[in-house]
Design a protein around this motif. Structure first.
Motif, PDB file in Angstrom:
ATOM      1  N   SER A  61       0.832  -1.209   0.000  1.00  7.91           N
ATOM      2  CA  SER A  61       0.000   0.000   0.000  1.00  7.91           C
ATOM      3  C   SER A  61       0.861   1.251   0.000  1.00  7.91           C
ATOM      4  N   LEU A  62       1.810   1.288   0.901  1.00 13.21           N
ATOM      5  CA  LEU A  62       2.681   2.458   1.013  1.00 13.21           C
ATOM      6  C   LEU A  62       3.563   2.631  -0.221  1.00 13.21           C
ATOM      7  N   SER A  63       3.997   1.517  -0.794  1.00 12.53           N
ATOM      8  CA  SER A  63       4.864   1.570  -1.974  1.00 12.53           C
ATOM      9  C   SER A  63       4.168   2.139  -3.197  1.00 12.53           C
ATOM     10  N   ILE A  64       2.854   1.977  -3.274  1.00 18.00           N
ATOM     11  CA  ILE A  64       2.129   2.528  -4.423  1.00 18.00           C
ATOM     12  C   ILE A  64       1.484   3.867  -4.078  1.00 18.00           C
ATOM     13  N   GLY A  65       1.878   4.435  -2.936  1.00 22.35           N
ATOM     14  CA  GLY A  65       1.442   5.782  -2.583  1.00 22.35           C
ATOM     15  C   GLY A  65       0.053   5.874  -1.990  1.00 22.35           C
ATOM     16  N   GLN A  66      -0.382   4.815  -1.331  1.00 19.34           N
ATOM     17  CA  GLN A  66      -1.716   4.797  -0.746  1.00 19.34           C
ATOM     18  C   GLN A  66      -1.622   4.702   0.782  1.00 19.34           C
ATOM     19  N   ALA A  67      -2.768   4.796   1.433  1.00 16.29           N
ATOM     20  CA  ALA A  67      -2.831   4.625   2.890  1.00 16.29           C
ATOM     21  C   ALA A  67      -2.404   3.208   3.248  1.00 16.29           C
ATOM     22  N   ASN A  68      -1.924   3.028   4.459  1.00 15.49           N
ATOM     23  CA  ASN A  68      -1.339   1.729   4.839  1.00 15.49           C
ATOM     24  C   ASN A  68      -2.330   0.558   4.794  1.00 15.49           C
ATOM     25  N   ASN A  69      -3.625   0.810   4.797  1.00 18.31           N
ATOM     26  CA  ASN A  69      -4.601  -0.280   4.771  1.00 18.31           C
ATOM     27  C   ASN A  69      -5.283  -0.458   3.403  1.00 18.31           C
ATOM     28  N   SER A 102      -5.036   3.369  -9.953  1.00 20.23           N
ATOM     29  CA  SER A 102      -4.441   2.564  -8.879  1.00 20.23           C
ATOM     30  C   SER A 102      -4.167   1.149  -9.348  1.00 20.23           C
ATOM     31  N   PHE A 103      -5.063   0.614 -10.188  1.00 23.98           N
ATOM     32  CA  PHE A 103      -4.845  -0.725 -10.734  1.00 23.98           C
ATOM     33  C   PHE A 103      -3.555  -0.769 -11.548  1.00 23.98           C
ATOM     34  N   PHE A 104      -3.316   0.264 -12.340  1.00 23.36           N
ATOM     35  CA  PHE A 104      -2.070   0.307 -13.117  1.00 23.36           C
ATOM     36  C   PHE A 104      -0.854   0.397 -12.197  1.00 23.36           C
ATOM     37  N   TYR A 105      -0.955   1.133 -11.101  1.00 24.27           N
ATOM     38  CA  TYR A 105       0.137   1.184 -10.124  1.00 24.27           C
ATOM     39  C   TYR A 105       0.365  -0.189  -9.493  1.00 24.27           C
ATOM     40  N   ILE A 106      -0.714  -0.879  -9.209  1.00 29.93           N
ATOM     41  CA  ILE A 106      -0.608  -2.230  -8.631  1.00 29.93           C
ATOM     42  C   ILE A 106       0.123  -3.145  -9.604  1.00 29.93           C
ATOM     43  N   CYS A 107      -0.274  -3.113 -10.878  1.00 32.62           N
ATOM     44  CA  CYS A 107       0.385  -3.951 -11.887  1.00 32.62           C
ATOM     45  C   CYS A 107       1.857  -3.590 -12.035  1.00 32.62           C
ATOM     46  N   GLU A 108       2.137  -2.304 -12.047  1.00 30.89           N
ATOM     47  CA  GLU A 108       3.532  -1.859 -12.158  1.00 30.89           C
ATOM     48  C   GLU A 108       4.346  -2.365 -10.960  1.00 30.89           C
ATOM     49  N   PHE A 109       3.773  -2.265  -9.774  1.00 32.55           N
ATOM     50  CA  PHE A 109       4.460  -2.739  -8.578  1.00 32.55           C
ATOM     51  C   PHE A 109       4.731  -4.238  -8.663  1.00 32.55           C
ATOM     52  N   LEU A 110       3.754  -4.995  -9.171  1.00 29.12           N
ATOM     53  CA  LEU A 110       3.900  -6.449  -9.285  1.00 29.12           C
ATOM     54  C   LEU A 110       4.733  -6.856 -10.494  1.00 29.12           C
ATOM     55  N   ASN A 111       5.105  -5.873 -11.321  1.00 30.85           N
ATOM     56  CA  ASN A 111       5.901  -6.107 -12.522  1.00 30.85           C
ATOM     57  C   ASN A 111       5.173  -7.016 -13.520  1.00 30.85           C
ATOM     58  N   ILE A 112       3.873  -6.754 -13.685  1.00 31.94           N
ATOM     59  CA  ILE A 112       3.066  -7.508 -14.635  1.00 31.94           C
ATOM     60  C   ILE A 112       2.184  -6.537 -15.406  1.00 31.94           C
ATOM     61  N   THR A 113       1.609  -7.025 -16.499  1.00 31.70           N
ATOM     62  CA  THR A 113       0.671  -6.225 -17.277  1.00 31.70           C
ATOM     63  C   THR A 113      -0.749  -6.476 -16.749  1.00 31.70           C
ATOM     64  N   PRO A 114      -1.682  -5.577 -17.049  1.00 28.39           N
ATOM     65  CA  PRO A 114      -3.074  -5.850 -16.682  1.00 28.39           C
ATOM     66  C   PRO A 114      -3.578  -7.177 -17.262  1.00 28.39           C
ATOM     67  N   GLN A 115      -3.174  -7.490 -18.475  1.00 28.76           N
ATOM     68  CA  GLN A 115      -3.567  -8.763 -19.080  1.00 28.76           C
ATOM     69  C   GLN A 115      -3.068  -9.934 -18.243  1.00 28.76           C
ATOM     70  N   GLU A 116      -1.829  -9.863 -17.787  1.00 34.69           N
ATOM     71  CA  GLU A 116      -1.277 -10.938 -16.958  1.00 34.69           C
ATOM     72  C   GLU A 116      -2.000 -11.027 -15.616  1.00 34.69           C
ATOM     73  N   PHE A 117      -2.424  -9.896 -15.089  1.00 35.06           N
ATOM     74  CA  PHE A 117      -3.166  -9.911 -13.826  1.00 35.06           C
ATOM     75  C   PHE A 117      -4.434 -10.741 -13.961  1.00 35.06           C
ATOM     76  N   PHE A 118      -5.158 -10.567 -15.072  1.00 38.42           N
ATOM     77  CA  PHE A 118      -6.437 -11.249 -15.252  1.00 38.42           C
ATOM     78  C   PHE A 118      -6.315 -12.638 -15.870  1.00 38.42           C
ATOM     79  N   ASP A 119      -5.120 -13.091 -16.176  1.00 40.18           N
ATOM     80  CA  ASP A 119      -4.916 -14.422 -16.747  1.00 40.18           C
ATOM     81  C   ASP A 119      -4.880 -15.445 -15.622  1.00 40.18           C
ATOM     82  N   GLU A 120      -6.031 -16.045 -15.331  1.00 39.76           N
ATOM     83  CA  GLU A 120      -6.159 -16.989 -14.214  1.00 39.76           C
ATOM     84  C   GLU A 120      -5.241 -18.203 -14.342  1.00 39.76           C
TER      85      GLU A 120
END
Length: 104
Positions: free
Chosen positions: A25-33, A49-67
């Protein structure tokens, strides 16, 4: 459907990276919770925020949704290395992979 998938996938990928919800949370510039509230289905992220999450995880949005892709960061690295192989080496590695998967 994504109301359940999204929090579960986020938790899966975050834990695989070995980082706490608070630190992420803190790494992507959000509140701690922030991440915790997403994983507990209390909120959903904005698109930005979703794009920040993907960037943090080092994946693309497509990879995020690839179950089916349980290891998107590793698979991406694998593909990048495979692109550097000559045809003979690539076919050799592919043969090994097929043989391993046949044993499952």
């Amino acid at each position: 459907m994504y109301e359940d998938f999204f929090p579960q996938r986020l938790a899966q990928l975050r834990m695989k990276k070995g980082i706490s919800a608070r630190d992420m949370s803190l790494s992507i510039g959000q509140a701690n919770n922030y991440i915790n509230s997403i994983e507990n289905k209390k909120t959903m992220p904005s698109m930005q925020s979703f794009f920040y999450i993907c960037e943090f995880l080092n994946i693309t949005p497509q990879e995020f949704f690839d179950e089916e892709n349980k290891n998107p960061e590793e698979l991406k690295a694998f593909i990048e290395e495979a692109k550097k192989l000559d045809d003979t080496s690539l076919n050799y590695i592919l043969g090994i992979m097929k043989k391993i998967n046949d044993k499952k």
